[in-house]
Write a protein that holds these residues in place. Structure first.
Motif, short mmCIF file in Angstrom:
data_model
loop_
_atom_site.label_atom_id
_atom_site.label_comp_id
_atom_site.label_asym_id
_atom_site.label_seq_id
_atom_site.Cartn_x
_atom_site.Cartn_y
_atom_site.Cartn_z
N SER A 1 127.93 58.96 -83.84
CA SER A 1 127.25 59.04 -85.13
C SER A 1 127.50 60.35 -85.86
O SER A 1 127.41 60.41 -87.08
CB SER A 1 125.74 58.85 -84.93
N THR A 2 127.82 61.44 -85.12
CA THR A 2 128.04 62.73 -85.78
C THR A 2 129.35 63.37 -85.31
O THR A 2 129.48 64.60 -85.30
CB THR A 2 126.88 63.70 -85.52
N SER A 3 130.31 62.54 -84.91
CA SER A 3 131.65 63.00 -84.53
C SER A 3 131.69 63.83 -83.25
O SER A 3 132.66 64.55 -83.01
CB SER A 3 132.30 63.81 -85.66
N SER A 4 130.68 63.75 -82.40
CA SER A 4 130.68 64.55 -81.18
C SER A 4 130.98 63.73 -79.93
O SER A 4 130.90 64.25 -78.81
CB SER A 4 129.34 65.27 -81.00
N ALA A 5 131.34 62.45 -80.09
CA ALA A 5 131.69 61.64 -78.92
C ALA A 5 132.93 62.22 -78.26
O ALA A 5 133.78 62.81 -78.91
CB ALA A 5 131.94 60.20 -79.33
N GLY A 6 133.04 62.03 -76.95
CA GLY A 6 134.21 62.51 -76.21
C GLY A 6 133.99 63.83 -75.51
O GLY A 6 134.94 64.38 -74.94
N GLU A 7 132.76 64.35 -75.51
CA GLU A 7 132.50 65.62 -74.81
C GLU A 7 132.35 65.34 -73.31
O GLU A 7 131.31 65.58 -72.70
CB GLU A 7 131.25 66.29 -75.38
N TRP A 8 133.43 64.86 -72.73
CA TRP A 8 133.49 64.51 -71.31
C TRP A 8 133.15 65.70 -70.43
O TRP A 8 132.51 65.57 -69.39
CB TRP A 8 134.89 63.98 -71.01
N GLY A 9 133.57 66.88 -70.83
CA GLY A 9 133.34 68.07 -70.03
C GLY A 9 131.88 68.42 -69.87
O GLY A 9 131.52 69.18 -68.97
N HIS A 10 131.03 67.86 -70.73
CA HIS A 10 129.61 68.19 -70.67
C HIS A 10 128.76 67.00 -70.20
O HIS A 10 127.57 66.92 -70.50
CB HIS A 10 129.16 68.76 -72.00
N THR A 11 129.42 66.10 -69.47
CA THR A 11 128.67 65.11 -68.70
C THR A 11 128.25 65.77 -67.39
O THR A 11 128.98 66.60 -66.83
CB THR A 11 129.52 63.87 -68.42
N THR A 12 127.08 65.43 -66.89
CA THR A 12 126.54 66.10 -65.71
C THR A 12 127.07 65.46 -64.44
O THR A 12 126.94 64.25 -64.24
CB THR A 12 124.99 66.02 -65.72
N VAL A 13 127.66 66.27 -63.57
CA VAL A 13 128.16 65.77 -62.28
C VAL A 13 127.33 66.28 -61.11
O VAL A 13 127.45 65.76 -60.00
CB VAL A 13 129.65 66.14 -62.07
N GLN A 14 126.49 67.28 -61.36
CA GLN A 14 125.61 67.77 -60.30
C GLN A 14 124.36 68.36 -60.93
O GLN A 14 124.42 69.39 -61.60
CB GLN A 14 126.31 68.83 -59.44
N VAL A 15 123.24 67.71 -60.73
CA VAL A 15 121.98 68.19 -61.29
C VAL A 15 121.66 69.56 -60.68
O VAL A 15 121.68 69.74 -59.46
CB VAL A 15 120.84 67.20 -61.01
N GLY A 16 121.41 70.53 -61.56
CA GLY A 16 121.12 71.88 -61.09
C GLY A 16 122.33 72.60 -60.54
O GLY A 16 122.19 73.59 -59.80
N GLY A 17 123.52 72.16 -60.88
CA GLY A 17 124.75 72.74 -60.35
C GLY A 17 125.15 74.03 -61.02
O GLY A 17 124.31 74.76 -61.56
N ARG A 18 126.45 74.31 -61.02
CA ARG A 18 126.96 75.55 -61.56
C ARG A 18 126.62 75.68 -63.05
O ARG A 18 126.57 74.69 -63.77
CB ARG A 18 128.49 75.62 -61.40
N ARG A 19 126.40 76.93 -63.44
CA ARG A 19 126.13 77.19 -64.85
C ARG A 19 127.39 76.95 -65.67
O ARG A 19 128.47 77.42 -65.33
CB ARG A 19 125.68 78.64 -65.03
N CYS A 20 127.24 76.18 -66.76
CA CYS A 20 128.36 75.88 -67.65
C CYS A 20 128.33 76.84 -68.83
O CYS A 20 127.29 77.42 -69.18
CB CYS A 20 128.27 74.44 -68.14
#
Length: 414
Positions: A237-256
């Motif tokens: 809806s606001t052209s931000s689709a595709g931010e694959w890098g900011h999908t969560t792979v570990q809850v509470g994991g390394r700081r991004c």
């Protein structure tokens, strides 16, 4: 009514020009007979439109084919020397500028490193200005006109109507990049997310060619993706689709870098891969490398050491899990891994990435998905950026005036 009919005739003619230009651009050289057989246009329409395109210098003859019992068939192609176009890849460590012909064959290029901490809008704009002057320095007076400048940037690009860039990981908050570039050029500007531009290049010329539903993943300092559905990039809806890098792979994991925790980018982005390695070893070859690309290459050269192997194996697992998520979410025909770091890592890790994706993805969609590396090398973003004005030019039926006055969202499909 007469004005409306005239507009309808003009629209139809432009549509026919666009159709034939696209067929020749992506499938040429072709004969007039080929164009008649592969379009819905009549022989008269094809003949008239091709005559116009030849007169405009956009189409040229490309030899002949002998035919049984008749005259040879004249082959036609788009005139690649008719116009030139510039592509720009704004990376987090450097700005790459390239000059192309209309077929997107490289004519000139320059690579301009950014100083440490230099990823600011004024610094980026200055590098683009310097790079533009460098690649155009040898252009002869009266030579091919410039169609426009395509620019791929990290972050979300919104057009309102000028391009404004939002980059949470880079500290860009509604940066008016297009307005800044207007201070030194009046050429048509096309600005889009770098993963989207790379995706379009791979769909047009590379590993995505011939597919309609593909995800092109960019792994560099950061991580993104272009999700192509039914031949066009999905933007949200606001052209931000595709931010694959900011999908969560570990809850509470390394700081991004985005401020959250457990993002995929925190495990597979080049900056994070290097940082994780240096947390376990003070390897000076990596620590003191002059730039990020050299540091990652040095790490890969130590792939047989226990510390490097552990980090690379973990990186392969996280990329594979991220790929599995893409398969389960989008059911693509292909997943193409590109970006300078993706190509470096993928050269040795692709079998592990595929195996991990197989373990985590649903079995049936995984069996229908091909996972491969990009075909176009580390400058795919630059070439993809150059497709933006070319795509608009083809859609406009070869009208430069329409390129200058309208900039629709690019279509990755053909």
């Amino acid at each position: 009514m007469a004005e409306r009919n005239l507009q309808t005739v003009r629209d139809l003619r432009r549509s026919n020009r666009s159709l034939l230009l696209r067929r020749l651009y992506f499938g040429g050289p072709l004969s007039r007979q080929d164009l008649i057989h592969t379009t819905s246009l009549s022989a008269a329409s094809v003949s008239n439109v091709i005559a116009d395109l030849i007169e405009d210098g956009l189409v040229v003859e490309a030899g002949a084919l002998e035919s049984e019992g008749g005259r040879p068939r004249i082959l036609l192609r788009v005139n690649s020397s008719a116009l030139h176009v510039v592509g720009v890849d704004v990376g987090e460590t450097r700005v790459r500028v390239e000059l192309f012909d209309l077929d997107l064959e490289q004519l000139a290029e320059t690579d301009l490193p950014l100083d440490a901490g230099g990823f600011t809008a004024p610094e980026v704009a200055a590098r683009i200005r310097t790079g533009l002057a460098a690649v155009l320095a040898d252009e002869p007076p009266g030579g091919p006109a410039l169609l426009g400048i395509g620019i791929g940037v990290p972050g979300v690009v919104q057009h309102s109507p000028d391009a404004v860039v939002h980059g949470q990981t880079t500290g860009w908050d509604a940066v008016p990049l297009e307005r800044m570039l207007r201070e030194f050029t009046d050429l048509p500007l096309f600005i889009d997310n770098g993963a989207v531009t790379m995706g379009q290049a791979e769909m047009w010329f590379g590993a995505g060619r011939g597919s309609r539903n593909t995800v092109v993943a960019l792994i560099g300092s950061g991580v993104g993706a272009s999700v192509v559905t039914a031949g066009s990039p999905y933007r949200g809806s606001t052209s931000s689709a595709g931010e694959w890098g900011h999908t969560t792979v570990q809850v509470g994991g390394r700081r991004c870098r985005c401020g959250s925790r457990g993002c995929l980018e925190a495990y597979i982005g080049a900056e994070s891969v290097i940082a994780r390695y240096l947390e376990t070893t003070g390897d000076p070859a990596v620590r003191d490398a002059p730039d990020e690309e050299s540091a990652l290459a040095a790490l890969l050269a130590r792939a047989d050491s226990p510390a490097a192997r552990a980090v690379l194996d973990d990186t392969a697992v996280h990329i594979g899990a991220g790929v599995a998520n893409l398969i389960n979410l989008f059911n693509p025909e292909r997943i193409v891994i590109g970006g300078w770091a993706g190509l470096l890592l993928g050269a040795g890790l692709l079998p592990q990435i595929r195996e991990t994706a197989r373990e985590y993805a649903l079995h049936h969609p995984f069996s229908q998905t091909r996972i491969t590396l990009g075909d176009l090398g580390p400058d795919a973003v630059t070439r993809g950026a150059a497709t933006l004005p070319v795509d608009r030019f083809l859609a406009a039926g070869g009208s430069r005036a329409r390129v200058e006055t309208a900039q629709p969202a690019p279509a990755a499909g053909r």
